[in-house]
Write a protein that holds these residues in place. Sequence first.
Motif, PDB file in Angstrom:
ATOM      1  N   ILE A 197       6.013 -29.151 -11.033  1.00 58.41           N
ATOM      2  CA  ILE A 197       6.769 -30.352 -11.406  1.00 58.41           C
ATOM      3  C   ILE A 197       6.982 -30.388 -12.918  1.00 58.41           C
ATOM      4  N   ARG A 479       5.906 -44.086 -10.225  1.00 57.62           N
ATOM      5  CA  ARG A 479       5.260 -42.772 -10.293  1.00 57.62           C
ATOM      6  C   ARG A 479       5.393 -42.033  -8.964  1.00 57.62           C
ATOM      7  N   ASP A 480       5.176 -42.746  -7.870  1.00 56.22           N
ATOM      8  CA  ASP A 480       5.262 -42.114  -6.549  1.00 56.22           C
ATOM      9  C   ASP A 480       6.690 -41.630  -6.262  1.00 56.22           C
ATOM     10  N   LYS A 482       9.034 -40.754  -8.442  1.00 54.62           N
ATOM     11  CA  LYS A 482       9.354 -39.593  -9.273  1.00 54.62           C
ATOM     12  C   LYS A 482       8.667 -38.333  -8.747  1.00 54.62           C
ATOM     13  N   ARG A 483       7.418 -38.465  -8.324  1.00 55.92           N
ATOM     14  CA  ARG A 483       6.714 -37.299  -7.792  1.00 55.92           C
ATOM     15  C   ARG A 483       7.362 -36.836  -6.492  1.00 55.92           C
ATOM     16  N   GLU A 484       7.654 -37.769  -5.602  1.00 57.39           N
ATOM     17  CA  GLU A 484       8.249 -37.400  -4.319  1.00 57.39           C
ATOM     18  C   GLU A 484       9.631 -36.771  -4.521  1.00 57.39           C
ATOM     19  N   ALA A 486      10.666 -35.179  -7.243  1.00 60.01           N
ATOM     20  CA  ALA A 486      10.481 -33.862  -7.853  1.00 60.01           C
ATOM     21  C   ALA A 486      10.047 -32.832  -6.817  1.00 60.01           C
ATOM     22  N   LEU A 487       9.114 -33.211  -5.944  1.00 62.79           N
ATOM     23  CA  LEU A 487       8.648 -32.283  -4.916  1.00 62.79           C
ATOM     24  C   LEU A 487       9.766 -31.940  -3.937  1.00 62.79           C
ATOM     25  N   ASP A 557       0.084 -31.424  -4.999  1.00 66.62           N
ATOM     26  CA  ASP A 557       0.364 -32.629  -5.778  1.00 66.62           C
ATOM     27  C   ASP A 557       1.242 -32.351  -6.989  1.00 66.62           C
ATOM     28  N   ASP A 558       1.109 -31.156  -7.566  1.00 62.89           N
ATOM     29  CA  ASP A 558       1.822 -30.888  -8.823  1.00 62.89           C
ATOM     30  C   ASP A 558       2.897 -29.816  -8.694  1.00 62.89           C
TER      31      ASP A 558
END
Length: 628
Positions: A197, A479-480, A482-484, A486-487, A557-558
Amino acid sequence: MMRSMRAKGNKTLVYILIGLLIVGLAGFGIGGLGGGTIRTVATVGDAPVSVNTYATALNQRLQQIARQVGRSVSVAEAESLGVFRDVLQEALADAAIDNEAGRMGISVGDRTVRDELMAIPAFQGIDGNFDQTAYEFAVERSGLTPSEFEEQLRQGTSRILVRGAIAGGLQTSGALIDAILDYEFQRRDFEWVKLGIADLNPRIEEPTDAELSMHHADNPDAYMSPLTRTLAYAWLTPDMLMGEASVGEDELRDAYDAQAERFNQPERRDVERIVFGTAAEAAEARTRIDSGETSFDDLVRERGLQPADITLGMVAMPELEPEAGNAVFSLDEPGLAGPAGSALGPALFRVNAIRRAATMVFEDAREDLHAELARERAVNLVSERVSGIDDLLAAGASVEDVVSETDMEGGILVLAEDESPVEGVAAYAEVRAAAWSLSVDDFPEILDLDDGGIYILRLDSVRDPEPLSLTTVKDQVARDWKRETALGRLADIAESLRPRFAAGGEFTGPASDFGFDVELTTETDTVRNDFRPGVPTGLVRAVFDLALGEVAVVENDDGVSLARLTEIKGPGSDVSDIRAQLLEFSDRSRGLDLLALFTTAVEESEGVSLNQAAINSVNTQLVIGSDG
């Protein structure tokens, strides 16, 4: 059958068992335990467990623990370690075997008993022949008559025959072990790349309000308040009463004198022992070791011994026979001692470590003794208050009333399901467990803390999880999201790269077609449960689900990783020792399991009768005796 038994080394086992019996009974004054009108502590069917049999086994276990910890254990410690329970269960299992041996008429003749008796090293003189005087003296010290001892020898030999018939001869399939080894130690070579990420370019922009609202609405379970309980509590610990726990100088002196063994530790040595049948055999073994022909460990393996068979633990000189003690403690550093005489016969001893003697004078021990005695007194002060507090609760006093009328301190405790407080009364695991098990209808009662304190709880209310508003959790939702996001973008890239990766395409260096640099990493000889530093969680497991040349995509996660399986290898040659150990362990485990099932079935069918008063008497006498 007896010849067969000797050929397989069971004769040595009989000698060891009988030697332990003599040492166990003779050295610690147990003979008196069986001298009254009560002769048994239990029966299984028609087979008794004598007071002496149980006392001997218990004493040996207590002495073993004492050597390990460097001091005697208390009744409470022995109880918490399960010593009494385990020794009794083992004695009952032996009685179950005796019962079945008697029922089936399995026994050995007088000539066999005589031959075994004559061959026991502990009863032999310096010329190697049977010494009637030494035999009678040893048996007399054990609290038995010669006929009783010989009957125990007969029972022990018969018991070995029955055990061998039940548990012997089991053989684990080599194919099963090979299948296990192939599964656990098959090796894989693979190549992998990670799309992180942090490396994603362009970066994920901040979400809009609409995107936040949609993510919040689509994932309601992720944004809930925890289950919460509100309780009233009162507690009293020894620390709260330390100001009342005065300790006099004379008490400190008496405590120091009573614990002379603690503050004046004798030198101890970590010792292993191999016992031989004759002095000549022991001397020959020592010569072989000194010449470099063999080693102590090689002798252990040659004789089929296990670590438990040779380990004496950390022992002081008085705990060994005089000749053995002189030999072991004559060494200036770890090494080999002997041959020297022992209760079981001539032996070689290996000293693995030396713990020098240590002495602490009263002035140095005073502070620790004061803290210990003051705490003990504070624990007693807490106990003295229990009755009065209990009377208040029985009379209908509330938790708040108890706090106002006693030394207990109290307040309101709010516990959330996803929290583990580290301060105050809630820092105790037992308090948290009780708090989550209470219902609002439960009557407040006094409960114990592990440190000698007490506490009371009353559940006042329970608040179930509720959805949290977007305003409350907006930062977390962002945050969730953006992470989702990006993944998801990385997963799309990974899938687009899968064909190229499967074909062995180049992956080292710049890769402008998907936005950032990646580096190819190669892993070799990886086994199923390997932990490889830097390898993402789950990647190795995924590789073992692949066929040769296939590619796995694993999300973490990353980031997202791709792995391509390049080679499948069988277990290495170094698993041959593991294979032999697994076969031996499996055979032994299955035999022990079968024996345990058999003895349990006998106990259930024939019935077990316990004399709890006699058991308690032996337990108490032995533990207190070991303290004295």
